[in-house]
Enzyme design. Structure first.
Site, PDB file in Angstrom:
ATOM      1  N   HIS A   1      -4.190   3.477 -41.211  1.00  0.00           N
ATOM      2  CA  HIS A   1      -5.072   4.614 -40.885  1.00  0.00           C
ATOM      3  C   HIS A   1      -4.612   5.844 -41.675  1.00  0.00           C
ATOM      4  O   HIS A   1      -4.533   5.775 -42.891  1.00  0.00           O
ATOM      5  CB  HIS A   1      -5.047   4.808 -39.368  1.00  0.00           C
ATOM      6  CG  HIS A   1      -6.037   5.794 -38.815  1.00  0.00           C
ATOM      7  ND1 HIS A   1      -7.110   6.264 -39.476  1.00  0.00           N
ATOM      8  CD2 HIS A   1      -6.072   6.389 -37.578  1.00  0.00           C
ATOM      9  CE1 HIS A   1      -7.793   7.107 -38.706  1.00  0.00           C
ATOM     10  NE2 HIS A   1      -7.184   7.206 -37.552  1.00  0.00           N
TER      11      HIS A   1
ATOM     12  N   HIS B   1     -12.215  -0.130 -46.277  1.00  0.00           N
ATOM     13  CA  HIS B   1     -12.570   0.716 -45.129  1.00  0.00           C
ATOM     14  C   HIS B   1     -13.393  -0.118 -44.161  1.00  0.00           C
ATOM     15  O   HIS B   1     -14.200  -0.950 -44.581  1.00  0.00           O
ATOM     16  CB  HIS B   1     -13.398   1.937 -45.588  1.00  0.00           C
ATOM     17  CG  HIS B   1     -13.409   3.033 -44.588  1.00  0.00           C
ATOM     18  ND1 HIS B   1     -14.267   3.043 -43.518  1.00  0.00           N
ATOM     19  CD2 HIS B   1     -12.650   4.143 -44.475  1.00  0.00           C
ATOM     20  CE1 HIS B   1     -14.042   4.110 -42.793  1.00  0.00           C
ATOM     21  NE2 HIS B   1     -13.059   4.805 -43.333  1.00  0.00           N
TER      22      HIS B   1
ATOM     23  N   ASP C   1      -7.892   8.259 -48.595  1.00  0.00           N
ATOM     24  CA  ASP C   1      -6.441   8.404 -48.781  1.00  0.00           C
ATOM     25  C   ASP C   1      -5.975   8.117 -50.202  1.00  0.00           C
ATOM     26  O   ASP C   1      -4.813   8.349 -50.523  1.00  0.00           O
ATOM     27  CB  ASP C   1      -5.715   7.458 -47.813  1.00  0.00           C
ATOM     28  CG  ASP C   1      -5.923   7.892 -46.378  1.00  0.00           C
ATOM     29  OD1 ASP C   1      -6.500   7.114 -45.603  1.00  0.00           O
ATOM     30  OD2 ASP C   1      -5.555   9.029 -46.050  1.00  0.00           O
TER      31      ASP C   1
HETATM   32  C1  SDX Z   1      -8.564   5.779 -42.901  1.00  0.00           C
HETATM   33  O1  SDX Z   1     -11.929   4.412 -39.535  1.00  0.00           O
HETATM   34  C2  SDX Z   1     -11.911   5.464 -40.258  1.00  0.00           C
HETATM   35  O2  SDX Z   1     -12.895   6.164 -40.349  1.00  0.00           O
HETATM   36  C3  SDX Z   1     -10.578   5.755 -40.946  1.00  0.00           C
HETATM   37  C4  SDX Z   1     -10.553   6.941 -41.870  1.00  0.00           C
HETATM   38  C5  SDX Z   1     -10.796   8.234 -41.148  1.00  0.00           C
HETATM   39  O3  SDX Z   1     -11.258   9.186 -41.784  1.00  0.00           O
HETATM   40  O4  SDX Z   1     -10.420   8.319 -39.938  1.00  0.00           O
HETATM   41  O5  SDX Z   1     -11.523   6.797 -42.893  1.00  0.00           O
HETATM   42  C6  SDX Z   1      -9.179   7.083 -42.529  1.00  0.00           C
HETATM   43  O6  SDX Z   1      -7.865   5.213 -42.107  1.00  0.00           O
HETATM   44  C7  SDX Z   1      -8.907   5.171 -44.240  1.00  0.00           C
HETATM   45  C8  SDX Z   1      -8.270   3.751 -44.417  1.00  0.00           C
HETATM   46  C9  SDX Z   1      -6.832   3.949 -44.866  1.00  0.00           C
HETATM   47  N1  SDX Z   1      -6.112   2.638 -44.905  1.00  0.00           N
HETATM   48  C10 SDX Z   1      -5.779   2.037 -46.041  1.00  0.00           C
HETATM   49  O7  SDX Z   1      -6.075   2.460 -47.162  1.00  0.00           O
HETATM   50  C11 SDX Z   1      -4.924   0.783 -45.842  1.00  0.00           C
HETATM   51  C12 SDX Z   1      -5.443  -0.349 -46.731  1.00  0.00           C
HETATM   52  N2  SDX Z   1      -6.740  -0.773 -46.242  1.00  0.00           N
HETATM   53  C13 SDX Z   1      -6.779  -1.873 -45.297  1.00  0.00           C
HETATM   54  O8  SDX Z   1      -5.688  -2.033 -44.466  1.00  0.00           O
HETATM   55  C14 SDX Z   1      -8.146  -2.093 -44.687  1.00  0.00           C
HETATM   56  O9  SDX Z   1      -9.055  -2.007 -45.701  1.00  0.00           O
HETATM   57  C15 SDX Z   1      -8.600  -1.208 -43.549  1.00  0.00           C
HETATM   58  C16 SDX Z   1      -7.592  -1.161 -42.441  1.00  0.00           C
HETATM   59  C17 SDX Z   1      -8.827   0.185 -44.032  1.00  0.00           C
HETATM   60  C18 SDX Z   1      -9.914  -1.757 -43.025  1.00  0.00           C
HETATM   61  O10 SDX Z   1      -9.615  -2.965 -42.462  1.00  0.00           O
HETATM   62  P1  SDX Z   1     -10.771  -3.862 -41.767  1.00  0.00           P
HETATM   63  O11 SDX Z   1     -12.047  -3.165 -41.689  1.00  0.00           O
HETATM   64  O12 SDX Z   1     -10.197  -4.400 -40.487  1.00  0.00           O
HETATM   65  O13 SDX Z   1     -11.003  -4.959 -42.829  1.00  0.00           O
HETATM   66  P2  SDX Z   1     -10.165  -6.267 -42.929  1.00  0.00           P
HETATM   67  O14 SDX Z   1      -8.715  -5.968 -42.753  1.00  0.00           O
HETATM   68  O15 SDX Z   1     -10.784  -7.262 -42.012  1.00  0.00           O
HETATM   69  O16 SDX Z   1     -10.386  -6.654 -44.454  1.00  0.00           O
HETATM   70  C19 SDX Z   1     -11.538  -7.386 -44.833  1.00  0.00           C
HETATM   71  C20 SDX Z   1     -11.038  -8.267 -45.984  1.00  0.00           C
HETATM   72  C21 SDX Z   1      -9.794  -9.066 -45.621  1.00  0.00           C
HETATM   73  O17 SDX Z   1      -9.820 -10.261 -46.384  1.00  0.00           O
HETATM   74  P3  SDX Z   1     -10.342 -11.619 -45.664  1.00  0.00           P
HETATM   75  O18 SDX Z   1      -9.494 -11.805 -44.397  1.00  0.00           O
HETATM   76  O19 SDX Z   1     -11.815 -11.380 -45.362  1.00  0.00           O
HETATM   77  O20 SDX Z   1     -10.114 -12.704 -46.694  1.00  0.00           O
HETATM   78  O21 SDX Z   1     -10.663  -7.419 -47.092  1.00  0.00           O
HETATM   79  C22 SDX Z   1      -9.267  -7.586 -47.335  1.00  0.00           C
HETATM   80  C23 SDX Z   1      -8.652  -8.217 -46.114  1.00  0.00           C
HETATM   81  O22 SDX Z   1      -7.508  -8.998 -46.464  1.00  0.00           O
HETATM   82  N3  SDX Z   1      -8.725  -6.250 -47.571  1.00  0.00           N
HETATM   83  C24 SDX Z   1      -7.848  -5.932 -48.518  1.00  0.00           C
HETATM   84  C25 SDX Z   1      -7.661  -4.549 -48.383  1.00  0.00           C
HETATM   85  N4  SDX Z   1      -8.381  -4.083 -47.366  1.00  0.00           N
HETATM   86  C26 SDX Z   1      -9.035  -5.140 -46.864  1.00  0.00           C
HETATM   87  N5  SDX Z   1      -7.233  -6.643 -49.468  1.00  0.00           N
HETATM   88  C27 SDX Z   1      -6.393  -5.983 -50.280  1.00  0.00           C
HETATM   89  N6  SDX Z   1      -6.153  -4.646 -50.216  1.00  0.00           N
HETATM   90  C28 SDX Z   1      -6.763  -3.896 -49.287  1.00  0.00           C
HETATM   91  N7  SDX Z   1      -6.528  -2.583 -49.237  1.00  0.00           N
END
Ligand code: SDX
Length: 430
Positions: free
Chosen positions: A266, A307, A365
């Site tokens: 997050h 996201h 971010d």
């Molecule tokens: C913020 O919610 C909000 O509005 C948050 C925010 C706000 O203003 O409050 O926008 C702020 O938190 C932005 C996000 C910051 N986090 C990151 O940058 C961390 C890296 N990102 C991930 O951890 C992830 O993308 C999330 C947590 C942001 C979103 O996760 P989801 O929606 O639960 O998606 P997921 O984990 O189910 O991913 C879907 C797929 C997965 O692959 P499969 O299981 O389908 O094979 O995409 C892949 C994930 O492995 N994936 C990534 C990835 N993010 C998702 N693979 C590699 N790198 C990544 N960054």
């Protein structure tokens, strides 16, 4: 099927109509509130991927179109024309202020930036290298020990005073945490400075010499705070709502939100992005790390990408990237390898089939930390910067939640997969 209902056939063949509710814009919702009472079943949605937790008038996001609006105003317009204080008024009160409303609001914030002197003693107890987010959540939580006489959530004046105190005092607490980490003396706020000038002054001024406000930095911070101000029911905002739904005092609810924001999935991602860029180190290593991010057996993720809602560009990332470029130029920063590396990483990832297929774009971010670094703010303070912007969103959502006459304590159910009933076994028989 009637337009205003979803019709379900339960496993035992009974038909059930669930009402559909329509908002101003965006997806309709199926109201399942009566499902358990009438059918004895729960809905199941870990992480709330398809679940609306509340009704809200504050912020709207369209993840497919990359739209973000605060009270109906597109964030691009607010970023170009407004200020963080004006956007804070908008989020808290629902409309843009008149000149006199804005002057009164801004004057109130300026005059509430000081802390109770006793709160400064907390900083004498933290280790010199305590993480600023740990200090921020602890000291914000302690605000309920100082202001308990004005925490009657049913009193509209108390709800206003709470919002003003959170908005006004968080920068002072954040700067105090930074000063502890640097070993420099705490710098008191000044009422003659605006919100961002005052924060920079509390961060970087020292008693030994005059401090000149960097107006480029103040402008950049104001824009970053606008872009971080709110984001509907994200993890930390939902935490504030959930904590507040029990009637817990609003300062404790905000402290809970700060803790939720700290996670690297997050708000902690901006700190993690800089660490990732420094680990990658050079454009020649980009492919190796992009491959790691795609490798399911590797827990590494490309921080700052992906996201839950945006399956297109995060509009904030686009604005921040453009501003990042401008800031580095105006600060005449020659050493922009991190920014160059970030842009190259973005280009490589956006052309990669894995990222395209999973709709993984840079989020808010990805670039923000590069700007904070360029302004001289250390990586450990990056999530604190996110919290400063988001504070007004948390306060706005707490006020909306606590003012809802139909509000209930938030209490989800579960799918139980533990052992069926069994009898206690004496230890000698185990
Ligand atoms: C913020 O919610 C909000 O509005 C948050 C925010 C706000 O203003 O409050 O926008 C702020 O938190 C932005 C996000 C910051 N986090 C990151 O940058 C961390 C890296 N990102 C991930 O951890 C992830 O993308 C999330 C947590 C942001 C979103 O996760 P989801 O929606 O639960 O998606 P997921 O984990 O189910 O991913 C879907 C797929 C997965 O692959 P499969 O299981 O389908 O094979 O995409 C892949 C994930 O492995 N994936 C990534 C990835 N993010 C998702 N693979 C590699 N790198 C990544 N960054």
């Amino acid at each position: 099927m009637s337009q205003d209902a979803f019709r379900l056939i339960s496993p035992n063949g009974t038909e059930l109509e669930l009402p559909v509710r329509t908002g101003t814009i965006g997806p309709e919702v199926i109201d399942v509130a009566k499902l358990y009472k009438e059918q004895g079943v729960f809905t199941y949605d870990p992480g709330f991927v398809s679940t609306g937790s509340c009704e809200s008038d504050i912020t709207y996001i369209d993840g497919e179109q990359g739209v973000l609006m605060y009270r109906g105003y597109p964030v691009e317009q607010l970023a170009a024309k407004s200020s963080f204080i004006e956007v804070s008024y908008l989020l808290l009160h629902g409309n843009l202020p008149t000149t006199s409303e804005l002057e009164k609001f801004e004057g109130t914030i300026r005059r509430h930036t000081m802390l109770n002197e006793g709160m400064l003693n907390f900083f004498k107890g933290f280790r010199y290298d305590a993480h600023p987010m740990a200090m921020l959540s602890a000291v914000v939580g302690s605000m309920s020990a100082y202001y308990h006489s004005e925490m009657d959530a049913s009193n509209p004046d108390h709800r206003d005073i709470f919002a003003h105190r959170i908005l006004a005092k968080l920068p002072t607490i954040a700067a105090a945490a930074y000063k502890l980490n640097t070993g420099q003396p705490f710098i008191y706020p000044r009422n003659d400075l605006n919100y961002c000038q005052n924060f920079l002054h509390m961060l970087f001024a020292v008693p030994a010499e005059p401090y000149e406000i960097d107006e480029v930095a103040a402008e950049a911070l104001d824009l970053l705070f606008i872009l971080h101000a709110d984001h509907e029911q994200n993890c930390s905002t939902s935490t504030v709502r959930m904590a507040g739904s029990s009637g817990a005092n609003p300062y404790s609810a905000i402290a809970a939100g700060i803790s939720a924001l700290w996670g690297p999935a997050h708000g902690g991602a901006n700190e993690a992005v800089l660490k990732m860029l420094e680990e990658i180190g050079d454009v020649s290593q980009i492919k190796k790390y992009v491959d790691k991010a795609k490798d399911k057996s590797d827990s590494f993720r490309l921080m700052g990408f992906g996201h839950r809602v945006y399956k297109n560009f995060d509009p904030r990332a686009t604005i921040i990237r453009d501003m990042c470029h401008k800031i580095l130029q105006r600060l005449d920063r020659k050493d922009t390898p991190l920014f160059d590396l970030a842009q190259e990483l973005e280009q490589v990832a956006l052309k990669d089939d894995y990222f395209i297929e999973k709709n993984l774009y840079p989020n808010v971010d990805f670039y923000s930390g590069i700007i904070y670094r360029a302004l001289g703010i250390p990586t450990s303070m990056f999530t604190v910067m996110f919290a400063l912007g988001r504070s007004v969103g948390w306060a706005s959502h707490w006020r909306e939640m606590i003012s809802d006459p139909a509000g209930k304590i938030a209490r989800p159910r579960q799918l139980y997969t533990g052992p069926a009933q069994r009898d206690y076994t004496p230890i000698e028989k185990r």
